[in-house]
Design a protein around this motif. Structure first.
Motif, PDB file in Angstrom:
ATOM      1  N   ASN A  40       0.795  -1.239   0.044  1.00  0.00           N
ATOM      2  CA  ASN A  40       0.018  -0.156   0.229  1.00  0.00           C
ATOM      3  C   ASN A  40       0.874   1.209   0.106  1.00  0.00           C
ATOM      4  OD1 ASN A  40      -2.191  -1.478  -0.145  1.00  0.00           O
ATOM      5  ND2 ASN A  40      -2.929  -1.377   1.865  1.00  0.00           N
ATOM      6  N   ASP A  41       0.610   2.009   0.982  1.00  0.00           N
ATOM      7  CA  ASP A  41       1.279   3.512   0.764  1.00  0.00           C
ATOM      8  C   ASP A  41       2.682   3.477   1.853  1.00  0.00           C
ATOM      9  OD1 ASP A  41      -0.525   4.616  -0.883  1.00  0.00           O
ATOM     10  OD2 ASP A  41      -1.886   5.029   0.921  1.00  0.00           O
ATOM     11  N   GLU A  42       3.150   2.110   2.129  1.00  0.00           N
ATOM     12  CA  GLU A  42       4.278   2.284   3.010  1.00  0.00           C
ATOM     13  C   GLU A  42       5.649   2.672   2.127  1.00  0.00           C
ATOM     14  OE1 GLU A  42       4.930  -1.534   4.569  1.00  0.00           O
ATOM     15  OE2 GLU A  42       3.114  -1.402   5.657  1.00  0.00           O
ATOM     16  N   MET A  43       6.508   3.497   2.759  1.00  0.00           N
ATOM     17  CA  MET A  43       7.658   3.979   2.189  1.00  0.00           C
ATOM     18  C   MET A  43       8.873   2.799   2.044  1.00  0.00           C
ATOM     19  SD  MET A  43       6.684   7.109   2.025  1.00  0.00           S
ATOM     20  CE  MET A  43       8.242   7.900   1.535  1.00  0.00           C
ATOM     21  N   ASN A  44       8.757   1.963   2.552  1.00  0.00           N
ATOM     22  CA  ASN A  44       9.836   1.084   2.395  1.00  0.00           C
ATOM     23  C   ASN A  44       9.253  -0.486   1.915  1.00  0.00           C
ATOM     24  OD1 ASN A  44      12.128   2.786   3.004  1.00  0.00           O
ATOM     25  ND2 ASN A  44      11.329   2.603   4.983  1.00  0.00           N
ATOM     26  N   SER A  45       9.904  -1.195   1.144  1.00  0.00           N
ATOM     27  CA  SER A  45       9.583  -2.693   1.001  1.00  0.00           C
ATOM     28  C   SER A  45      10.050  -3.474   1.950  1.00  0.00           C
ATOM     29  CB  SER A  45      10.309  -3.083  -0.372  1.00  0.00           C
ATOM     30  OG  SER A  45      10.010  -2.393  -1.436  1.00  0.00           O
ATOM     31  N   LYS A  46       9.305  -4.644   2.125  1.00  0.00           N
ATOM     32  CA  LYS A  46       9.515  -5.556   3.153  1.00  0.00           C
ATOM     33  C   LYS A  46       9.952  -6.895   2.714  1.00  0.00           C
ATOM     34  CE  LYS A  46       6.340  -3.755   6.706  1.00  0.00           C
ATOM     35  NZ  LYS A  46       5.116  -3.971   7.405  1.00  0.00           N
ATOM     36  N   VAL A  47      10.803  -7.541   3.371  1.00  0.00           N
ATOM     37  CA  VAL A  47      11.181  -8.961   2.857  1.00  0.00           C
ATOM     38  C   VAL A  47      10.063  -9.760   3.099  1.00  0.00           C
ATOM     39  CG1 VAL A  47      12.606 -10.759   3.482  1.00  0.00           C
ATOM     40  CG2 VAL A  47      13.749  -8.512   3.337  1.00  0.00           C
ATOM     41  N   GLU A  48       9.509 -10.703   2.100  1.00  0.00           N
ATOM     42  CA  GLU A  48       8.376 -11.576   2.340  1.00  0.00           C
ATOM     43  C   GLU A  48       8.945 -13.068   1.756  1.00  0.00           C
ATOM     44  OE1 GLU A  48       5.630 -10.973   3.551  1.00  0.00           O
ATOM     45  OE2 GLU A  48       5.428  -8.713   3.876  1.00  0.00           O
ATOM     46  N   ASN A  49       8.180 -13.912   2.278  1.00  0.00           N
ATOM     47  CA  ASN A  49       8.303 -15.269   1.865  1.00  0.00           C
ATOM     48  C   ASN A  49       7.398 -15.334   0.599  1.00  0.00           C
ATOM     49  OD1 ASN A  49       8.222 -18.002   1.185  1.00  0.00           O
ATOM     50  ND2 ASN A  49       8.051 -18.360   3.263  1.00  0.00           N
ATOM     51  N   PRO A  50       8.019 -15.637  -0.615  1.00  0.00           N
ATOM     52  CA  PRO A  50       7.206 -15.705  -1.958  1.00  0.00           C
ATOM     53  C   PRO A  50       6.121 -16.704  -1.695  1.00  0.00           C
ATOM     54  CG  PRO A  50       9.451 -16.232  -2.245  1.00  0.00           C
ATOM     55  CD  PRO A  50       9.265 -15.647  -1.036  1.00  0.00           C
TER      56      PRO A  50
END
Length: 76
Positions: A40-50
């Protein structure tokens, strides 16, 4: 991921079996050792488990666009 290719720029959501997560994110880094999503409108990407994600379908993206939850120029 179960065979789905989640490339850079792909709109994604958490898999249906993961409750309480309705947000749409966009893949910002699709390397296997460093997979990131901007939610959404977050400023930084987050590490996620695909493995926890799937491609968002067009209806999910358009619904959030119409509701003003995300800014987009998504075309069917």
């Amino acid at each position: 991921m179960q065979g789905e290719l989640l490339e850079l720029g792909t709109p994604v959501v958490y898999r249906d079996e993961i409750d309480g997560q309705d947000e749409i994110g966009v893949v910002t880094n699709s390397r296997l050792d460093n997979f990131k999503v901007l939610w959404n409108d977050e400023m930084n990407s987050k590490v996620e488990n695909p493995e926890h994600l799937r491609k968002a379908n067009a209806d999910e993206v358009l619904t959030q666009c119409r509701n003003g939850e995300i800014k987009c120029d998504y075309q069917n």
